[in-house]
Design a protein around this motif. Sequence first.
Motif, PDB file in Angstrom:
ATOM      1  N   VAL A 156       0.848  -1.191   0.000  1.00 54.73           N
ATOM      2  CA  VAL A 156       0.000   0.000   0.000  1.00 54.73           C
ATOM      3  C   VAL A 156       0.887   1.245   0.000  1.00 54.73           C
ATOM      4  CG1 VAL A 156      -1.845   1.229   1.220  1.00 54.73           C
ATOM      5  CG2 VAL A 156      -1.766  -1.276   1.245  1.00 54.73           C
ATOM      6  N   SER A 157       1.983   1.173   0.746  1.00 61.40           N
ATOM      7  CA  SER A 157       3.039   2.193   0.689  1.00 61.40           C
ATOM      8  C   SER A 157       4.351   1.492   0.978  1.00 61.40           C
ATOM      9  CB  SER A 157       2.784   3.317   1.692  1.00 61.40           C
ATOM     10  OG  SER A 157       2.655   2.799   3.010  1.00 61.40           O
ATOM     11  N   SER A 158       5.439   2.002   0.381  1.00 56.32           N
ATOM     12  CA  SER A 158       6.702   1.277   0.486  1.00 56.32           C
ATOM     13  C   SER A 158       7.873   2.166   0.102  1.00 56.32           C
ATOM     14  CB  SER A 158       6.667   0.046  -0.422  1.00 56.32           C
ATOM     15  OG  SER A 158       7.922  -0.587  -0.461  1.00 56.32           O
ATOM     16  N   LYS A 162      11.754   1.083  -5.420  1.00 61.72           N
ATOM     17  CA  LYS A 162      11.232   2.361  -5.886  1.00 61.72           C
ATOM     18  C   LYS A 162      10.178   2.826  -4.888  1.00 61.72           C
ATOM     19  CE  LYS A 162       8.431   2.914  -9.555  1.00 61.72           C
ATOM     20  NZ  LYS A 162       8.013   2.975 -10.969  1.00 61.72           N
ATOM     21  N   GLN A 163      10.381   4.017  -4.353  1.00 55.83           N
ATOM     22  CA  GLN A 163       9.469   4.529  -3.342  1.00 55.83           C
ATOM     23  C   GLN A 163       8.117   4.831  -3.981  1.00 55.83           C
ATOM     24  OE1 GLN A 163      12.052   7.690  -2.621  1.00 55.83           O
ATOM     25  NE2 GLN A 163      13.552   6.432  -1.561  1.00 55.83           N
ATOM     26  N   THR A 164       7.073   4.338  -3.354  1.00 55.50           N
ATOM     27  CA  THR A 164       5.760   4.469  -3.975  1.00 55.50           C
ATOM     28  C   THR A 164       4.670   4.522  -2.913  1.00 55.50           C
ATOM     29  OG1 THR A 164       4.284   3.530  -5.651  1.00 55.50           O
ATOM     30  CG2 THR A 164       5.374   1.986  -4.199  1.00 55.50           C
ATOM     31  N   ILE A 165       3.515   5.003  -3.328  1.00 57.93           N
ATOM     32  CA  ILE A 165       2.361   5.106  -2.439  1.00 57.93           C
ATOM     33  C   ILE A 165       1.114   4.888  -3.297  1.00 57.93           C
ATOM     34  CG2 ILE A 165       2.087   7.613  -2.680  1.00 57.93           C
ATOM     35  CD1 ILE A 165       1.491   7.671   0.337  1.00 57.93           C
ATOM     36  N   VAL A 186       5.870   6.500   5.562  1.00 60.10           N
ATOM     37  CA  VAL A 186       5.410   7.003   4.274  1.00 60.10           C
ATOM     38  C   VAL A 186       3.934   7.381   4.326  1.00 60.10           C
ATOM     39  CG1 VAL A 186       5.012   6.382   1.870  1.00 60.10           C
ATOM     40  CG2 VAL A 186       7.145   5.712   2.990  1.00 60.10           C
ATOM     41  N   SER A 187       3.100   6.473   4.842  1.00 64.09           N
ATOM     42  CA  SER A 187       1.654   6.713   4.835  1.00 64.09           C
ATOM     43  C   SER A 187       1.249   7.876   5.720  1.00 64.09           C
ATOM     44  CB  SER A 187       0.915   5.445   5.266  1.00 64.09           C
ATOM     45  OG  SER A 187       0.981   4.449   4.277  1.00 64.09           O
ATOM     46  N   MET A 196      -4.835   8.034   2.639  1.00 60.09           N
ATOM     47  CA  MET A 196      -5.256   7.679   4.001  1.00 60.09           C
ATOM     48  C   MET A 196      -6.670   7.098   4.011  1.00 60.09           C
ATOM     49  SD  MET A 196      -2.716   7.925   5.897  1.00 60.09           S
ATOM     50  CE  MET A 196      -3.613   7.502   7.406  1.00 60.09           C
ATOM     51  N   GLN A 197      -7.502   7.529   3.082  1.00 67.72           N
ATOM     52  CA  GLN A 197      -8.827   6.931   2.971  1.00 67.72           C
ATOM     53  C   GLN A 197      -8.710   5.477   2.540  1.00 67.72           C
ATOM     54  OE1 GLN A 197     -11.773   8.055   3.921  1.00 67.72           O
ATOM     55  NE2 GLN A 197     -12.663   6.097   3.296  1.00 67.72           N
ATOM     56  N   LEU A 198      -7.774   5.194   1.638  1.00 66.61           N
ATOM     57  CA  LEU A 198      -7.529   3.814   1.238  1.00 66.61           C
ATOM     58  C   LEU A 198      -7.031   2.998   2.430  1.00 66.61           C
ATOM     59  CD1 LEU A 198      -7.189   1.551  -0.866  1.00 66.61           C
ATOM     60  CD2 LEU A 198      -4.913   2.481  -1.367  1.00 66.61           C
ATOM     61  N   VAL A 199      -6.131   3.562   3.209  1.00 70.40           N
ATOM     62  CA  VAL A 199      -5.636   2.865   4.408  1.00 70.40           C
ATOM     63  C   VAL A 199      -6.796   2.534   5.334  1.00 70.40           C
ATOM     64  CG1 VAL A 199      -4.248   3.110   6.504  1.00 70.40           C
ATOM     65  CG2 VAL A 199      -3.311   3.826   4.295  1.00 70.40           C
TER      66      VAL A 199
END
Length: 263
Positions: A156-158, A162-165, A186-187, A196-199
């Motif tokens: 979901v975030s990492s 490669k840094q991604t969200i 990250v999140s 954050m809504q996805l989280v």
Amino acid sequence: MPAQEWYLEYEIQKNRPGLLGDISSLLGMLSINIITINGVDDSRRGLLLKCSSNEQILRLESILKTMDHIRVTKLREPKLRDRLAVRHGRYIQRDADDKKTFRFVRDELGLLVDFMAELFKKEGHKLIGIRGMPRVGKTESIVASSVCANKRWLFVSSTLLKQTIRSQLIADEYSVDNVFIIDGIVSSRRGSERHMQLVREIMRLSATKVVEHPDIFIQNSEYTMDDFDYIIELRNGADEEIKYDDVEEPQLFDSAGFSEFDF
């Protein structure tokens, strides 16, 4: 009555040749089968047993108490920590005050992966936090545990490679059979409101969620440590202090849909 498993652990008071053979013979005479046996530290042995009645275990316990060379430390239905202790020859370290916190060092990655895989196999909601300094092996252990548990993992975030969200998932990614991996730094520090809504949507799923850096995550979100079912600490060495003073906030690649980490 169906056969039932038991965990026997004893501490050797005075080692002598043939001690294990005597105990094995005793178990045989009581018609108790040995499934697995291993040392769980320098002076203790653990055995997974199977028998058909509680009476056999009561008789075993009574006889073992008369033996001067050993001291029974555990005789109970096996817990996950017992099974892993016999499998790996060492016990998982557990915080004496906070029973949901488990500690590992980098040399115990095999034990950690096995432990998390067993947690991932359990159905239903689980929120697991994992603490550790950068490059200690947190993300790799989560992925390896997912493979062992035959689960699909989703970042979901990492910050791996490669840094991604992520700000959205597609329909089949909401499966409760997935393991959802969230980087708490990250999140909580860099995530948009859509992210954050996805989280929050993922947190409501009856599935396994793993949050790296849970302490930072709760500082910048509505969640608390009470929401976590397990906390795992991973260190390079037993004396390493886990701190976040030197952790840099990365520049992120925003992704509304897929990222290269969605396997």
